[in-house]
Enzyme design. Structure first.
Site, PDB file in Angstrom:
ATOM      1  N   LYS A  34      74.492  75.023 105.330  1.00  0.00           N
ATOM      2  CA  LYS A  34      73.117  74.647 105.669  1.00  0.00           C
ATOM      3  C   LYS A  34      72.127  75.562 104.927  1.00  0.00           C
ATOM      4  CE  LYS A  34      74.516  72.553 109.997  1.00  0.00           C
ATOM      5  NZ  LYS A  34      74.732  72.636 111.438  1.00  0.00           N
ATOM      6  N   GLN A  74      73.655  76.660 116.229  1.00  0.00           N
ATOM      7  CA  GLN A  74      74.939  76.061 115.850  1.00  0.00           C
ATOM      8  C   GLN A  74      75.872  75.965 117.063  1.00  0.00           C
ATOM      9  OE1 GLN A  74      75.773  74.823 112.687  1.00  0.00           O
ATOM     10  NE2 GLN A  74      77.564  74.023 113.752  1.00  0.00           N
ATOM     11  N   ASP A 104      67.869  69.160 114.858  1.00  0.00           N
ATOM     12  CA  ASP A 104      69.197  68.592 115.123  1.00  0.00           C
ATOM     13  C   ASP A 104      69.076  67.289 115.918  1.00  0.00           C
ATOM     14  OD1 ASP A 104      71.338  69.855 113.972  1.00  0.00           O
ATOM     15  OD2 ASP A 104      71.568  71.368 115.554  1.00  0.00           O
TER      16      ASP A 104
END
Ligand code: NAP
Length: 292
Positions: A52, A96, A119
């Protein structure tokens, strides 16, 4: 059979994003800034977060990586989320997953300001997505929609069968595929308690597998000419690989590919699109395109 090349598509999209970022900066605007919070040292999570950060560089974004050890408390992590919510420079951020068992993932997700939730996991974004309002759409289903669109695969009125009903893949994928605005398809969702999953799968014009079970989808489950999207990525031991494992999809590729009109490979299909869609969401966050 045509292979859907997620790697090449993601590279093209990242280039488009980078060009747009340079236009924004040249016009005096700010580079989008993504922050990632990583807890512990899980190999998979380390790789995802590293990729990422690399994708941010490729897109010309600012990025910040915040690391905690496994023993971070829920309160410390919530305080970090709160700081990022109020950080003027940070346009969007992710925590995460998975998190250690002593931390409630749901509590952390709900603490994130939905306007920075790139997200797309916050209930406000999930709810807005379900009723077709502008929102951050979670990266994996968004990436699949993008692939279908870029390969000009007709979805309207077609029968789409989704294997798996997780919050991050199966459920949002079903919502998106059924909506007039996106897939406009007739959708069936199968899971571990479905009585005749094989029969359902065989009726699919578009079969999306998100089960997490290697080679789960066999040739007898696929209608000739179907479009097959393989979301599965399971690490299976492989001594011949430098890392000692390889990624295996949910589809028995060798058997199934010859039957399909289109199919995504693993790796190189849905995976690269997922990170790319996170970049797209971050760009939208930077531009305040969805939420002012
Ligand atoms: P998950 O949360 O474990 O959900 C799996 C789903 O599959 C569940 O709904 C489960 O049913 C169903 N299932 C499991 N075994 C089954 C069986 N034998 N028959 C029928 N249904 C079965 O997994 P996930 O997070 O959605 O991920 C699925 C896969 O996609 C994993 O391999 C994951 O690594 C991969 N993934 C890839 C990406 C990417 O970017 N490429 C992103 C996300 C996930 P129940 O609900 O009844 O338990």
């Amino acid at each position: 059979m045509q292979l859907i090349d997620g790697k090449a598509t993601a590279a093209a999209i990242k280039k488009e994003i980078a060009e747009e970022v340079e236009r924004i900066v040249a016009a005096g605007g700010k580079r989008p800034h993504l922050a990632a919070v990583l807890v512990g040292h899980d190999g998979g999570s380390e790789t995802y977060v590293r990729n990422k950060v690399l994708a941010c560089e490729a897109c010309g974004f600012e990025s910040t990586l915040i690391r905690y050890e496994d023993d971070v408390t829920e309160a410390e992590l919530l305080a970090c989320v709160d700081r990022l919510n109020h950080h003027d420079e940070v346009d969007g951020f992710i925590v995460q997953l998975p998190l250690p068992a002593h931390i409630s993932e749901q509590k952390i997700i709900e603490a994130i300001d939905y306007r920075k939730d790139v997200d797309g996991f916050h209930p406000i974004n999930v709810g807005r997505m379900a009723i077709g309002l502008p929102c951050f759409i979670s990266a994996t289903p968004k990436g699949i929609l993008e692939l279908l669109q870029r390969y000009h695969i007709e979805t309207t009125g077609r029968k789409c069968v989704i294997l798996g009903r997780s919050n991050i893949v199966g459920k949002p994928m079903a919502q998106l595929m059924m909506q007039k605005l996106y897939g406009n398809a007739t959708v069936t969702v199968c899971h571990s308690q479905s009585t005749d999953l094989k029969k359902e799968a065989r009726e699919a014009d578009i079969l999306i597998a998100a089960v997490g079970s290697p080679a789960f989808v066999t040739a007898d489950m696929v209608k000739p000419g179907a479009v097959v999207i393989d979301v599965g990525t399971t690490r299976v031991p492989d001594a011949s690989r430098p890392k000692g494992f390889r990624l295996q999809g949910d589809v028995d590729f060798e058997q199934v590919a010859p039957l399909c009109s289109y199919i995504t490979p693993v790796p190189g299909g849905v995976g690269p699109m997922t990170i790319c869609m996170l970049m797209m969401n971050t760009l939208a966050a930077g531009k305040k395109e969805i939420y002012a």
